[in-house]
Enzyme design. Sequence first.
Site: not given
Length: 231
Positions: A119-122, A160, A188, A190
Amino acid sequence: MDALIKPIRPNKPSDAKLPEARPAELDPSEFMAAAVKPDQPRPSRAEAEVAVQTLLSYIGENPSREGLLDTPRRVVEAFDELYQGYHQCPAEVLDRTFGETAGYDDFVLVRDIEFTSQCEHHMMPFYGKAHIAYTPVERVVGLSKLARLTDIFARRLQTQEHLTAQIAAAIDEILKPRGVAVLIEAEHTCMSVRGVAKHGAITFTSRFTGMFRDNPAEQQRFLSMVRGPQR
């Protein structure tokens, strides 16, 4: 608990003429070449290992204790593996096709392609299965290539939704089939091991182009085969 992310489209009359296939909606630079350019400036491996030491200190650890002495090297090596998709070219995976199809004109489906992405956020893993179908025009691509294409995009920082769109756009633009269907289901971490901590929540995303986008019956046939009794 399942979250379904799917565009809602009104049904069209069965005798309606299907419009011409539209071009890929993403910038072709996303899938026609490797993401990392040869002249792109990058930190050295030593600088990356120092960054890992900094993160270890940030969480309250002692990077000098015995158990962590080799951790920066291991983390950087793991990054090289987990994010190798930045150095691979999606277009090269689909560049070889075969013409001996005996006039086959139905769609080709490869389902249950397992993948793991980040995941690019976390920067935490999400993992699941991709189901990919396309309707060829005269020539087909090797079945393993669809799995390899999925892995190239998955081994980058992702959402995703973007992963789903990239796979569909690459097949649509490079193979130029009559239609592409992509369905991804994933969990996910996260969301399952931090934040709301809902283990087992599955997210679904889909992208349809060409005949799959414009013909609800073809969408339904694709989904029925993905969810078939052999699953």
